[in-house]
Design a protein around this motif. Sequence first.
Motif, PDB file in Angstrom:
ATOM      1  N   GLY A   6       0.839  -1.197   0.000  1.00 25.41           N
ATOM      2  CA  GLY A   6       0.000   0.000   0.000  1.00 25.41           C
ATOM      3  C   GLY A   6       0.870   1.243   0.000  1.00 25.41           C
ATOM      4  N   PHE A   7       0.217   2.382   0.189  1.00 26.38           N
ATOM      5  CA  PHE A   7       0.964   3.645   0.197  1.00 26.38           C
ATOM      6  C   PHE A   7       1.497   3.959   1.597  1.00 26.38           C
ATOM      7  N   GLY A   8       0.780   3.508   2.617  1.00 23.20           N
ATOM      8  CA  GLY A   8       1.182   3.820   3.992  1.00 23.20           C
ATOM      9  C   GLY A   8       0.437   5.026   4.542  1.00 23.20           C
ATOM     10  N   ILE A  16      -3.214   6.052   3.060  1.00 25.14           N
ATOM     11  CA  ILE A  16      -3.631   7.105   2.123  1.00 25.14           C
ATOM     12  C   ILE A  16      -4.755   6.655   1.187  1.00 25.14           C
ATOM     13  N   SER A  17      -4.666   5.403   0.714  1.00 30.35           N
ATOM     14  CA  SER A  17      -5.592   4.944  -0.330  1.00 30.35           C
ATOM     15  C   SER A  17      -6.844   4.286   0.242  1.00 30.35           C
ATOM     16  N   PRO A  18      -8.021   4.699  -0.223  1.00 33.40           N
ATOM     17  CA  PRO A  18      -9.255   4.052   0.233  1.00 33.40           C
ATOM     18  C   PRO A  18      -9.305   2.562  -0.114  1.00 33.40           C
ATOM     19  N   PHE A  19      -8.731   2.206  -1.275  1.00 35.74           N
ATOM     20  CA  PHE A  19      -8.786   0.800  -1.678  1.00 35.74           C
ATOM     21  C   PHE A  19      -7.844  -0.056  -0.834  1.00 35.74           C
ATOM     22  N   MET A  40       4.702   1.520  -4.925  1.00 33.75           N
ATOM     23  CA  MET A  40       4.054   2.468  -5.827  1.00 33.75           C
ATOM     24  C   MET A  40       3.278   1.662  -6.871  1.00 33.75           C
ATOM     25  N   PRO A  41       2.215   2.231  -7.437  1.00 38.30           N
ATOM     26  CA  PRO A  41       1.339   1.459  -8.327  1.00 38.30           C
ATOM     27  C   PRO A  41       2.029   0.680  -9.443  1.00 38.30           C
ATOM     28  N   PRO A  42       3.077   1.222 -10.100  1.00 39.85           N
ATOM     29  CA  PRO A  42       3.661   0.442 -11.203  1.00 39.85           C
ATOM     30  C   PRO A  42       4.206  -0.930 -10.758  1.00 39.85           C
ATOM     31  N   GLY A  47      -1.024  -2.484 -11.963  1.00 30.92           N
ATOM     32  CA  GLY A  47      -0.652  -1.060 -12.025  1.00 30.92           C
ATOM     33  C   GLY A  47      -1.373  -0.197 -10.999  1.00 30.92           C
ATOM     34  N   GLN A  48      -2.049  -0.829 -10.055  1.00 31.03           N
ATOM     35  CA  GLN A  48      -2.748  -0.066  -9.017  1.00 31.03           C
ATOM     36  C   GLN A  48      -2.554  -0.767  -7.673  1.00 31.03           C
ATOM     37  N   LEU A  49      -2.670   0.007  -6.616  1.00 31.60           N
ATOM     38  CA  LEU A  49      -2.636  -0.551  -5.260  1.00 31.60           C
ATOM     39  C   LEU A  49      -4.050  -0.621  -4.738  1.00 31.60           C
ATOM     40  N   PRO A  50      -4.378  -1.666  -3.961  1.00 29.88           N
ATOM     41  CA  PRO A  50      -3.489  -2.621  -3.334  1.00 29.88           C
ATOM     42  C   PRO A  50      -3.216  -3.859  -4.191  1.00 29.88           C
ATOM     43  N   TYR A  51      -2.116  -4.533  -3.810  1.00 29.40           N
ATOM     44  CA  TYR A  51      -1.976  -5.929  -4.190  1.00 29.40           C
ATOM     45  C   TYR A  51      -1.349  -6.644  -3.012  1.00 29.40           C
ATOM     46  N   ALA A  60      -3.891  -8.885  -7.255  1.00 29.16           N
ATOM     47  CA  ALA A  60      -4.088  -7.440  -7.316  1.00 29.16           C
ATOM     48  C   ALA A  60      -5.572  -7.129  -7.392  1.00 29.16           C
ATOM     49  N   ASP A  61      -5.934  -5.964  -6.896  1.00 26.61           N
ATOM     50  CA  ASP A  61      -7.299  -5.428  -6.897  1.00 26.61           C
ATOM     51  C   ASP A  61      -8.033  -5.882  -5.633  1.00 26.61           C
ATOM     52  N   SER A  62      -8.577  -4.882  -4.928  1.00 27.11           N
ATOM     53  CA  SER A  62      -9.169  -5.155  -3.617  1.00 27.11           C
ATOM     54  C   SER A  62     -10.285  -6.209  -3.656  1.00 27.11           C
ATOM     55  N   THR A  63     -11.052  -6.221  -4.732  1.00 25.18           N
ATOM     56  CA  THR A  63     -12.165  -7.182  -4.779  1.00 25.18           C
ATOM     57  C   THR A  63     -11.653  -8.597  -5.044  1.00 25.18           C
ATOM     58  N   PHE A  64     -10.600  -8.687  -5.880  1.00 31.18           N
ATOM     59  CA  PHE A  64     -10.023 -10.014  -6.120  1.00 31.18           C
ATOM     60  C   PHE A  64      -9.253 -10.507  -4.889  1.00 31.18           C
ATOM     61  N   ILE A  96     -19.937   3.108  -4.069  1.00 30.09           N
ATOM     62  CA  ILE A  96     -18.813   3.784  -3.410  1.00 30.09           C
ATOM     63  C   ILE A  96     -17.594   3.800  -4.335  1.00 30.09           C
ATOM     64  N   GLU A  97     -17.298   2.640  -4.927  1.00 30.58           N
ATOM     65  CA  GLU A  97     -16.048   2.543  -5.679  1.00 30.58           C
ATOM     66  C   GLU A  97     -16.129   3.216  -7.047  1.00 30.58           C
ATOM     67  N   SER A  98     -17.315   3.200  -7.655  1.00 26.98           N
ATOM     68  CA  SER A  98     -17.417   3.749  -9.007  1.00 26.98           C
ATOM     69  C   SER A  98     -17.890   5.193  -8.997  1.00 26.98           C
ATOM     70  N   VAL A 100     -18.551   7.480  -5.487  1.00 27.65           N
ATOM     71  CA  VAL A 100     -18.070   8.296  -4.358  1.00 27.65           C
ATOM     72  C   VAL A 100     -16.540   8.451  -4.426  1.00 27.65           C
ATOM     73  N   TYR A 101     -15.857   7.362  -4.764  1.00 31.45           N
ATOM     74  CA  TYR A 101     -14.391   7.406  -4.831  1.00 31.45           C
ATOM     75  C   TYR A 101     -13.904   8.510  -5.766  1.00 31.45           C
ATOM     76  N   TRP A 102     -14.596   8.693  -6.894  1.00 27.46           N
ATOM     77  CA  TRP A 102     -14.136   9.680  -7.858  1.00 27.46           C
ATOM     78  C   TRP A 102     -14.319  11.105  -7.346  1.00 27.46           C
TER      79      TRP A 102
HETATM   80  N1  LIG Z   1     -10.200  -1.559  -8.671  1.00 31.03           N
HETATM   81  C1  LIG Z   1      -9.008  -1.308  -7.870  1.00 31.03           C
HETATM   82  C2  LIG Z   1      -8.811   0.195  -7.732  1.00 31.03           C
HETATM   83  C3  LIG Z   1      -7.513   0.531  -7.022  1.00 31.03           C
HETATM   84  C4  LIG Z   1      -7.098   1.975  -7.236  1.00 31.03           C
HETATM   85  O1  LIG Z   1      -7.774   2.761  -7.892  1.00 31.03           O
HETATM   86  N2  LIG Z   1      -5.941   2.289  -6.641  1.00 31.03           N
HETATM   87  C5  LIG Z   1      -5.378   3.597  -6.813  1.00 31.03           C
HETATM   88  C6  LIG Z   1      -4.988   4.199  -5.468  1.00 31.03           C
HETATM   89  S1  LIG Z   1      -6.412   4.571  -4.501  1.00 31.03           S
HETATM   90  C7  LIG Z   1      -4.117   3.508  -7.642  1.00 31.03           C
HETATM   91  O2  LIG Z   1      -3.272   2.671  -7.399  1.00 31.03           O
HETATM   92  N3  LIG Z   1      -4.002   4.394  -8.634  1.00 31.03           N
HETATM   93  C8  LIG Z   1      -2.843   4.496  -9.443  1.00 31.03           C
HETATM   94  C9  LIG Z   1      -3.181   4.467 -10.902  1.00 31.03           C
HETATM   95  O3  LIG Z   1      -4.345   4.234 -11.275  1.00 31.03           O
HETATM   96  O4  LIG Z   1      -2.255   4.697 -11.693  1.00 31.03           O
HETATM   97  C10 LIG Z   1      -9.145  -2.000  -6.529  1.00 31.03           C
HETATM   98  O5  LIG Z   1     -10.277  -2.287  -6.099  1.00 31.03           O
HETATM   99  O6  LIG Z   1      -8.118  -2.331  -5.929  1.00 31.03           O
END
Ligand SMILES: N[C@@H](CCC(=O)N[C@@H](CS)C(=O)NCC(=O)O)C(=O)O
Length: 242
Positions: A6-8, A16-19, A40-42, A47-51, A60-64, A96-98, A100-102
């Motif tokens: 995660g980001f910490g 930091i990250s809601p996911f 970091m996401p890469p 390409g996104q956190l968490p994993y 990777a991906d909170s739901t998975f 929330i994810e699709s 509120v998050y935005w």
């Molecule tokens: N669908 C993903 C969404 C995760 C997400 O959007 N993570 C953001 C941080 S809150 C991220 O890593 N963004 C970096 C990017 O998209 O490049 C999940 O449920 O884990």
Amino acid sequence: MITLYGFGQGFGLPEISPFVTKTEVQLKMAGLAYRKQRAMPPASPKGQLPYIDDDGQSTADSTFIRAHIERKYGFDFDAGLDRPARAQAWAFERMIESHVYWALVGARWVDPDNFAKGPAHFFDGAPEDRREKLREDAQFRVAENYLLSGLGRHAPDDDVELAVRSLLALSVQLGDKPYLMGEKPCGTDATAFGALAGILTPFFESPLRQRAEQFANLTAYVDRLMLQYYPEFAWAPLQQAA
Ligand SMILES: N[C@@H](CCC(=O)N[C@@H](CS)C(=O)NCC(=O)O)C(=O)O
């Protein structure tokens, strides 16, 4: 042993990250031991956190990750909920994810003051001659995603109006229950907590936060779940601040 990437801590939050918060709270709900590592996401397979890494298996991906926990450890986050209640919890999660998050992303990344005090610092360690360009590129990319999410098309005020409708839906659903679906926490509580704490953190000023603060049961919910899942974290209760 599970490693959560995660980001910490930051922005007045334990994460930091809601996911990432969602996944971390779900690991706590499931009673699983884990260690947390900054990334970091890469670095993530998607390409996104968490994993997570669970004994060499990357997910990777909170739901998975939730599905992985349910499958491998036999933990049912929605135990006690019947099929309609499970469907309802899933629908709230998607809202929330699709949606509120935005709104949270808009408040953090598109608002120039919040960007400067928050996400801009992700690049503090970059070489000085490239730092500003990296900041600008990242902000541009996130602003573009915000636009593509649909919500950003309505900025700067109507996006908040739409998000507040979703906050109202959450507030009505919660009512005076301790958790969204009743007396026991379910998987979607982790999602709701992550997003609401991210909006309500006193670190950022935003019209979205001001509107969210009007929902007394949501602020009390964040205070309660913060204490339950991050008892060691120094969180000034929102209810006291009000
Ligand atoms: N669908 C993903 C969404 C995760 C997400 O959007 N993570 C953001 C941080 S809150 C991220 O890593 N963004 C970096 C990017 O998209 O490049 C999940 O449920 O884990």
